[in-house]
Scaffold this motif. Structure first.
Motif, PDB file in Angstrom:
ATOM      1  N   ALA A 159       0.854  -1.198   0.000  1.00  0.00           N
ATOM      2  CA  ALA A 159       0.000   0.000   0.000  1.00  0.00           C
ATOM      3  C   ALA A 159       0.887   1.245   0.000  1.00  0.00           C
ATOM      4  O   ALA A 159       0.692   2.160  -0.809  1.00  0.00           O
ATOM      5  N   ALA A 160       1.882   1.240   0.877  1.00  0.00           N
ATOM      6  CA  ALA A 160       2.773   2.411   0.974  1.00  0.00           C
ATOM      7  C   ALA A 160       3.480   2.669  -0.351  1.00  0.00           C
ATOM      8  O   ALA A 160       3.719   3.818  -0.722  1.00  0.00           O
ATOM      9  N   GLN A 161       3.797   1.597  -1.062  1.00  0.00           N
ATOM     10  CA  GLN A 161       4.518   1.770  -2.330  1.00  0.00           C
ATOM     11  C   GLN A 161       3.664   2.412  -3.422  1.00  0.00           C
ATOM     12  O   GLN A 161       4.196   2.922  -4.408  1.00  0.00           O
ATOM     13  N   VAL A 162       2.338   2.388  -3.239  1.00  0.00           N
ATOM     14  CA  VAL A 162       1.486   3.107  -4.201  1.00  0.00           C
ATOM     15  C   VAL A 162       0.818   4.317  -3.527  1.00  0.00           C
ATOM     16  O   VAL A 162      -0.225   4.795  -3.977  1.00  0.00           O
ATOM     17  N   GLY A 163       1.438   4.779  -2.434  1.00  0.00           N
ATOM     18  CA  GLY A 163       0.994   6.029  -1.811  1.00  0.00           C
ATOM     19  C   GLY A 163      -0.259   5.914  -0.965  1.00  0.00           C
ATOM     20  O   GLY A 163      -0.943   6.911  -0.715  1.00  0.00           O
ATOM     21  N   ILE A 164      -0.563   4.698  -0.500  1.00  0.00           N
ATOM     22  CA  ILE A 164      -1.760   4.509   0.330  1.00  0.00           C
ATOM     23  C   ILE A 164      -1.341   4.307   1.778  1.00  0.00           C
ATOM     24  O   ILE A 164      -0.418   3.532   2.078  1.00  0.00           O
ATOM     25  N   ASP A 165      -2.037   5.011   2.670  1.00  0.00           N
ATOM     26  CA  ASP A 165      -1.738   4.918   4.103  1.00  0.00           C
ATOM     27  C   ASP A 165      -2.496   3.771   4.750  1.00  0.00           C
ATOM     28  O   ASP A 165      -3.498   3.283   4.216  1.00  0.00           O
ATOM     29  N   SER A 166      -2.007   3.396   5.923  1.00  0.00           N
ATOM     30  CA  SER A 166      -2.613   2.247   6.616  1.00  0.00           C
ATOM     31  C   SER A 166      -2.394   2.376   8.113  1.00  0.00           C
ATOM     32  O   SER A 166      -1.600   3.203   8.564  1.00  0.00           O
ATOM     33  N   CYS A 167      -3.096   1.527   8.851  1.00  0.00           N
ATOM     34  CA  CYS A 167      -2.796   1.383  10.281  1.00  0.00           C
ATOM     35  C   CYS A 167      -3.088  -0.057  10.710  1.00  0.00           C
ATOM     36  O   CYS A 167      -4.209  -0.544  10.506  1.00  0.00           O
ATOM     37  N   PRO A 168      -2.082  -0.720  11.298  1.00  0.00           N
ATOM     38  CA  PRO A 168      -2.337  -2.051  11.855  1.00  0.00           C
ATOM     39  C   PRO A 168      -3.040  -1.872  13.193  1.00  0.00           C
ATOM     40  O   PRO A 168      -2.757  -0.911  13.903  1.00  0.00           O
ATOM     41  N   ILE A 169      -3.928  -2.779  13.528  1.00  0.00           N
ATOM     42  CA  ILE A 169      -4.724  -2.597  14.758  1.00  0.00           C
ATOM     43  C   ILE A 169      -4.862  -3.890  15.555  1.00  0.00           C
ATOM     44  O   ILE A 169      -5.381  -4.888  15.059  1.00  0.00           O
ATOM     45  N   GLU A 170      -4.354  -3.813  16.781  1.00  0.00           N
ATOM     46  CA  GLU A 170      -4.581  -4.878  17.760  1.00  0.00           C
ATOM     47  C   GLU A 170      -5.393  -4.345  18.933  1.00  0.00           C
ATOM     48  O   GLU A 170      -5.605  -5.060  19.903  1.00  0.00           O
ATOM     49  N   GLY A 171      -5.767  -3.093  18.847  1.00  0.00           N
ATOM     50  CA  GLY A 171      -6.484  -2.450  19.946  1.00  0.00           C
ATOM     51  C   GLY A 171      -7.961  -2.796  19.914  1.00  0.00           C
ATOM     52  O   GLY A 171      -8.797  -1.976  19.527  1.00  0.00           O
ATOM     53  N   PHE A 172      -8.269  -4.022  20.321  1.00  0.00           N
ATOM     54  CA  PHE A 172      -9.678  -4.430  20.417  1.00  0.00           C
ATOM     55  C   PHE A 172      -9.812  -5.472  21.508  1.00  0.00           C
ATOM     56  O   PHE A 172      -8.838  -6.127  21.880  1.00  0.00           O
ATOM     57  N   ASP A 173     -11.026  -5.595  22.033  1.00  0.00           N
ATOM     58  CA  ASP A 173     -11.309  -6.548  23.109  1.00  0.00           C
ATOM     59  C   ASP A 173     -11.805  -7.839  22.434  1.00  0.00           C
ATOM     60  O   ASP A 173     -12.970  -7.926  22.025  1.00  0.00           O
ATOM     61  N   ARG A 174     -10.893  -8.796  22.314  1.00  0.00           N
ATOM     62  CA  ARG A 174     -11.152  -9.914  21.397  1.00  0.00           C
ATOM     63  C   ARG A 174     -12.418 -10.709  21.727  1.00  0.00           C
ATOM     64  O   ARG A 174     -13.240 -10.963  20.838  1.00  0.00           O
ATOM     65  N   GLU A 175     -12.579 -11.101  22.998  1.00  0.00           N
ATOM     66  CA  GLU A 175     -13.684 -12.031  23.307  1.00  0.00           C
ATOM     67  C   GLU A 175     -15.061 -11.460  22.982  1.00  0.00           C
ATOM     68  O   GLU A 175     -15.830 -12.071  22.221  1.00  0.00           O
ATOM     69  N   PRO A 176     -15.382 -10.269  23.541  1.00  0.00           N
ATOM     70  CA  PRO A 176     -16.715  -9.724  23.214  1.00  0.00           C
ATOM     71  C   PRO A 176     -16.871  -9.366  21.739  1.00  0.00           C
ATOM     72  O   PRO A 176     -17.969  -9.478  21.186  1.00  0.00           O
ATOM     73  N   LEU A 177     -15.768  -8.958  21.104  1.00  0.00           N
ATOM     74  CA  LEU A 177     -15.873  -8.617  19.679  1.00  0.00           C
ATOM     75  C   LEU A 177     -16.178  -9.861  18.849  1.00  0.00           C
ATOM     76  O   LEU A 177     -17.030  -9.841  17.945  1.00  0.00           O
ATOM     77  N   GLU A 178     -15.496 -10.946  19.167  1.00  0.00           N
ATOM     78  CA  GLU A 178     -15.780 -12.198  18.439  1.00  0.00           C
ATOM     79  C   GLU A 178     -17.234 -12.608  18.667  1.00  0.00           C
ATOM     80  O   GLU A 178     -17.932 -13.003  17.730  1.00  0.00           O
ATOM     81  N   LYS A 179     -17.660 -12.502  19.929  1.00  0.00           N
ATOM     82  CA  LYS A 179     -19.036 -12.902  20.266  1.00  0.00           C
ATOM     83  C   LYS A 179     -20.032 -12.091  19.415  1.00  0.00           C
ATOM     84  O   LYS A 179     -20.936 -12.652  18.785  1.00  0.00           O
ATOM     85  N   LEU A 180     -19.816 -10.782  19.391  1.00  0.00           N
ATOM     86  CA  LEU A 180     -20.724  -9.904  18.632  1.00  0.00           C
ATOM     87  C   LEU A 180     -20.740 -10.290  17.147  1.00  0.00           C
ATOM     88  O   LEU A 180     -21.808 -10.420  16.533  1.00  0.00           O
ATOM     89  N   MET A 181     -19.552 -10.508  16.593  1.00  0.00           N
ATOM     90  CA  MET A 181     -19.491 -10.786  15.150  1.00  0.00           C
ATOM     91  C   MET A 181     -20.047 -12.162  14.812  1.00  0.00           C
ATOM     92  O   MET A 181     -20.701 -12.346  13.781  1.00  0.00           O
ATOM     93  N   ILE A 182     -19.816 -13.120  15.711  1.00  0.00           N
ATOM     94  CA  ILE A 182     -20.344 -14.468  15.477  1.00  0.00           C
ATOM     95  C   ILE A 182     -21.880 -14.446  15.561  1.00  0.00           C
ATOM     96  O   ILE A 182     -22.571 -15.018  14.725  1.00  0.00           O
ATOM     97  N   GLU A 183     -22.400 -13.721  16.581  1.00  0.00           N
ATOM     98  CA  GLU A 183     -23.865 -13.609  16.720  1.00  0.00           C
ATOM     99  C   GLU A 183     -24.493 -12.958  15.492  1.00  0.00           C
ATOM    100  O   GLU A 183     -25.615 -13.272  15.108  1.00  0.00           O
ATOM    101  N   LYS A 184     -23.760 -12.045  14.876  1.00  0.00           N
ATOM    102  CA  LYS A 184     -24.271 -11.388  13.662  1.00  0.00           C
ATOM    103  C   LYS A 184     -24.076 -12.254  12.415  1.00  0.00           C
ATOM    104  O   LYS A 184     -24.383 -11.829  11.298  1.00  0.00           O
TER     105      LYS A 184
END
Ligand SMILES: Cc1cc2nc3c(=O)[nH]c(=O)nc-3n(C[C@H](O)[C@H](O)[C@H](O)COP(=O)(O)O)c2cc1C
Length: 223
Positions: A159-184
């Motif tokens: 992405a950076a090589q074609v001028g696109i910005d990004s952000c890696p993200i580990e800042g999430f609460d895994r258990e409830p987030l998985e639960k929410l996404m699985i329920e959906k």
């Protein structure tokens, strides 16, 4: 093939930074985003088993729903042109005798039957003895997650090589987030867990200057 110079690649590495919020009016083209996804798909993984799935979250309502559980993506979720949740396969799929592994060797890699047996034996020994991955479902999942970070890194670098910005993200609460996404119904919790996320877009503000250790603090030559 066009040759990219070392300087162009290093310039892209210096251009890349963890972008906290994007210019929401700027969208990545389908062609450019396809290119980023392709870099993820072509990434290497241990034994070549590709233990990942890339969920591209473009529904803004869904992004809002995820936001309270993603403390590290507060600025990125509402502004990113494209937002990817990278799933990693769990023990049920990654265990040496799982259907997923057997099918991958036969259908994806198209190995002849004798090689399937040989590779399967190596993989079993690796999992049980060498990396002790069968000791807990968590060990296996974390090992899968490790593979996804290779795809993550490659996607951000291209992405950076074609001028696109990004952000890696580990800042999430895994258990409830998985639960929410699985329920959906967004993924199957028997097969996958959430490894990490990555936002893409175009920067809103200029980043702080990059800081890193000097080379001699992180590189030691054993001659
Ligand atoms: C695996 C990983 C997870 C990260 N999680 C977050 C995050 O949740 N939110 C965020 O704003 N930055 C996150 N970062 C960005 C780092 O803080 C950042 O890469 C680091 O401070 C170096 O800065 P630079 O990437 O701008 O050079 C993460 C980085 C990595 C590699």
């Amino acid at each position: 093939m066009n040759q990219v110079t070392q300087q162009q690649i290093l310039d892209a590495f210096k251009f890349r930074h963890a972008c906290k919020s994007f210019d929401a009016s700027k969208k990545i083209t389908d062609e450019d985003f396809g290119f980023i996804l392709e870099a993820g798909r072509l990434s290497p993984s241990s034994f070549g088993f590709e233990p990942w799935k890339f969920l591209v979250v473009q529904n803004m309502e869904l992004r809002e729903t995820l936001k309270p559980l993603c403390w590290g993506a507060q600025g990125q979720l509402p502004t990113a042109s494209h937002f990817v949740i990278i799933l990693a396969r769990k023990e049920a799929d990654m265990h040496y005798d799982s259907d997923y592994i057997q099918n991958h060797m036969r259908d994806v890699t198209q190995l002849p039957e004798d090689i399937v047996q040989m590779k399967g034996d190596f993989y079993r020994q690796f999992q049980i003895e060498h990396f002790k991955l069968t000791e807990s479902p968590r060990a296996m999942f974390d090992w899968s997650c490790k593979q996804t970070y290779i795809a993550l890194g490659n996607m951000m670098s291209v992405a950076a090589q074609v001028g696109i910005d990004s952000c890696p993200i580990e800042g999430f609460d895994r258990e409830p987030l998985e639960k929410l996404m699985i329920e959906k119904g967004l993924f199957d919790g028997k097969e996958f867990g959430i490894s990490c996320m990555v936002a893409f877009g175009y920067r809103e503000n200029e980043p702080f200057p990059k800081t890193r250790h000097q080379e001699d603090a992180v590189v030691e030559w054993l001659n």
